[in-house]
Motif scaffolding. Structure first.
Motif, PDB file in Angstrom:
ATOM      1  N   ASP A 246       0.834  -1.200   0.000  1.00 22.69           N
ATOM      2  CA  ASP A 246       0.000   0.000   0.000  1.00 22.69           C
ATOM      3  C   ASP A 246       0.874   1.256   0.000  1.00 22.69           C
ATOM      4  O   ASP A 246       0.552   2.263  -0.652  1.00 22.69           O
ATOM      5  CB  ASP A 246      -0.949  -0.002   1.209  1.00 22.69           C
ATOM      6  N   GLU A 267      -0.060  -2.561 -12.884  1.00 22.92           N
ATOM      7  CA  GLU A 267      -1.382  -3.116 -12.624  1.00 22.92           C
ATOM      8  C   GLU A 267      -1.305  -4.301 -11.671  1.00 22.92           C
ATOM      9  O   GLU A 267      -2.200  -4.501 -10.844  1.00 22.92           O
ATOM     10  CB  GLU A 267      -2.039  -3.539 -13.934  1.00 22.92           C
ATOM     11  N   ALA A 271      -3.631  -4.365  -8.426  1.00 22.33           N
ATOM     12  CA  ALA A 271      -4.585  -5.451  -8.227  1.00 22.33           C
ATOM     13  C   ALA A 271      -4.339  -6.171  -6.914  1.00 22.33           C
ATOM     14  O   ALA A 271      -5.289  -6.537  -6.196  1.00 22.33           O
ATOM     15  CB  ALA A 271      -4.495  -6.433  -9.393  1.00 22.33           C
ATOM     16  N   THR A 272      -3.093  -6.368  -6.575  1.00 24.44           N
ATOM     17  CA  THR A 272      -2.752  -7.041  -5.320  1.00 24.44           C
ATOM     18  C   THR A 272      -3.231  -6.221  -4.123  1.00 24.44           C
ATOM     19  O   THR A 272      -3.783  -6.762  -3.153  1.00 24.44           O
ATOM     20  CB  THR A 272      -1.231  -7.274  -5.240  1.00 24.44           C
ATOM     21  N   ARG A 274      -5.694  -3.981  -4.177  1.00 25.49           N
ATOM     22  CA  ARG A 274      -7.161  -3.994  -4.167  1.00 25.49           C
ATOM     23  C   ARG A 274      -7.708  -5.246  -3.486  1.00 25.49           C
ATOM     24  O   ARG A 274      -8.756  -5.220  -2.833  1.00 25.49           O
ATOM     25  CB  ARG A 274      -7.706  -3.921  -5.597  1.00 25.49           C
ATOM     26  N   GLU A 275      -6.975  -6.329  -3.614  1.00 27.02           N
ATOM     27  CA  GLU A 275      -7.400  -7.593  -3.000  1.00 27.02           C
ATOM     28  C   GLU A 275      -7.103  -7.626  -1.503  1.00 27.02           C
ATOM     29  O   GLU A 275      -7.440  -8.589  -0.819  1.00 27.02           O
ATOM     30  CB  GLU A 275      -6.691  -8.758  -3.695  1.00 27.02           C
ATOM     31  N   GLY A 276      -6.484  -6.569  -0.994  1.00 24.79           N
ATOM     32  CA  GLY A 276      -6.163  -6.514   0.426  1.00 24.79           C
ATOM     33  C   GLY A 276      -4.859  -7.198   0.786  1.00 24.79           C
ATOM     34  O   GLY A 276      -4.543  -7.368   1.973  1.00 24.79           O
ATOM     35  N   ASN A 277      -4.105  -7.566  -0.218  1.00 19.62           N
ATOM     36  CA  ASN A 277      -2.820  -8.237   0.023  1.00 19.62           C
ATOM     37  C   ASN A 277      -1.707  -7.193  -0.078  1.00 19.62           C
ATOM     38  O   ASN A 277      -1.231  -6.884  -1.168  1.00 19.62           O
ATOM     39  CB  ASN A 277      -2.600  -9.355  -0.992  1.00 19.62           C
ATOM     40  N   SER A 282      -0.197  -7.909   6.145  1.00 23.42           N
ATOM     41  CA  SER A 282      -1.523  -8.496   5.915  1.00 23.42           C
ATOM     42  C   SER A 282      -1.444 -10.014   5.790  1.00 23.42           C
ATOM     43  O   SER A 282      -2.464 -10.687   5.671  1.00 23.42           O
ATOM     44  CB  SER A 282      -2.158  -7.922   4.647  1.00 23.42           C
ATOM     45  N   HIS A 284       0.054 -11.554   3.270  1.00 24.67           N
ATOM     46  CA  HIS A 284       0.324 -11.974   1.896  1.00 24.67           C
ATOM     47  C   HIS A 284       0.553 -10.747   1.023  1.00 24.67           C
ATOM     48  O   HIS A 284      -0.083  -9.716   1.202  1.00 24.67           O
ATOM     49  CB  HIS A 284      -0.852 -12.781   1.327  1.00 24.67           C
ATOM     50  N   ASP A 288       4.435 -15.454  -0.927  1.00 25.01           N
ATOM     51  CA  ASP A 288       3.599 -16.172   0.035  1.00 25.01           C
ATOM     52  C   ASP A 288       4.428 -16.456   1.278  1.00 25.01           C
ATOM     53  O   ASP A 288       4.919 -17.567   1.488  1.00 25.01           O
ATOM     54  CB  ASP A 288       3.082 -17.471  -0.601  1.00 25.01           C
TER      55      ASP A 288
END
Length: 321
Positions: A246, A267, A271-272, A274-277, A282, A284, A288
């Protein structure tokens, strides 16, 4: 094709700085190495130079005791390129980064080498499939990209071409691991991974100089003492996951506003997020990372950075810089 279960003899074609370093590593790890160059005199001169250099490395404790003797016992200068590769199980082509020259040498090498011999080119950026057009038996051909100086840089890129036999890639990886190096399989695109990233950084650094933001020595000081310092221990995705994706995305928004679309957030990153990762915090990110290892990872990071700082203090300033 049929390749041998074990590699015992090797040839290095092109005995300059890069090829010579590769030859030293192979010889130090017990492989018989034939040096091939424009003629036998050049190859013999390289052999003498490499042995003397190894003695210097050993005296500085950069190589283990007895290394120079082992290297000397395993290095042989060939009278010609054809003689160098005639009985080799593995061949490293390390001539200058000129497509026409590499193509000509690879034609000679593949015509003279045994059919089972694996041929690895040390190209820095030329696509493997482009060079493969000059190789007889392209299924035994791949990129094996070492970094300079070869005896001391651990990473080696392995780049299969369109026709590379999977067993050849596997055997080359085994060989690189046997040399104490860390192989990474990457796709066949110009510049591969290391130089694509390295040259992107260099271009932006040159642009900063052109804009009058900082001088070359100031930029080097910033890089070597900030994110470049971290890169000695972690790759960009590990660093990003530890910092927080973030944070990265937010920084990209500021950079894009100032410099335009070339600094827009990728992107994949957006996208990562936006998925909360957003990385380690978090659980992830791009990597991993096991949440149970979070504290241990951060402790390792802090210890590693502290020890690297101590090492740099012991080494002092690089001469001339």
């Amino acid at each position: 094709m049929t390749i041998k279960d074990t590699i015992s003899t090797a040839a290095v074609v092109g005995s300059g700085y890069m090829g010579g370093g590769i030859a030293q590593v192979l010889a130090l790890h017990g492989y018989k190495v034939m040096l091939g160059d424009v003629d036998g005199e050049t190859a013999e001169g390289a052999r003498v130079r490499l042995v003397q250099q190894a003695k210097g490395f050993e005296a500085q404790r950069l190589l283990p005791e007895g290394a120079a003797k082992t290297i000397e016992g395993n290095l042989v200068a060939a009278a010609s390129i054809e003689e160098a590769v005639a009985a080799a199980d593995y061949i490293a082509e390390a001539v200058p980064e000129k497509p026409d020259l590499k193509a000509a040498i690879l034609r000679r090498v593949s015509a003279a080498a045994p059919s089972h011999a694996i041929i690895g080119t040390n190209t820095s950026a030329i696509p493997i499939s482009e060079l493969a057009a000059s190789v007889t038996g392209p299924e035994r051909f791949l990129g094996v990209h070492w970094m300079n100086p070869a005896p001391f840089i651990p990473g080696v890129e392995l780049i299969p071409g369109e026709d590379t036999d999977p067993s050849v890639l596997a055997r080359a990886e085994e060989l690189i691991r046997s040399l104490g190096k860390t192989p990474a399989r990457v796709a066949d695109t110009p510049g591969f991974v290391a130089n694509r990233l390295q040259f992107a950084l260099y271009k932006e650094a040159a642009r900063i100089v052109e804009e009058g933001v900082a001088t070359p020595d100031q930029i080097d000081a910033v890089v070597s003492n900030t994110f470049g310092f971290r890169l000695a221990l972690f790759g960009p995705f590990a660093i990003g996951d530890m910092a927080g994706l973030d944070v990265y995305e937010s920084a990209y928004r500021t950079l894009e506003k100032a410099y335009g679309e070339r600094f827009a957030a990728p992107e994949a990153l957006a996208a990562t997020v936006r998925e909360g990762n957003i990385g380690l915090k978090s659980g992830h990110g791009f990597l991993d990372i096991d949440p149970a290892e979070k504290d241990a990872l951060l402790a390792y990071r802090d210890n590693a950075y502290a020890r690297l700082s101590q090492l740099r203090a012991e080494l002092g300033q690089a001469p001339g810089l």
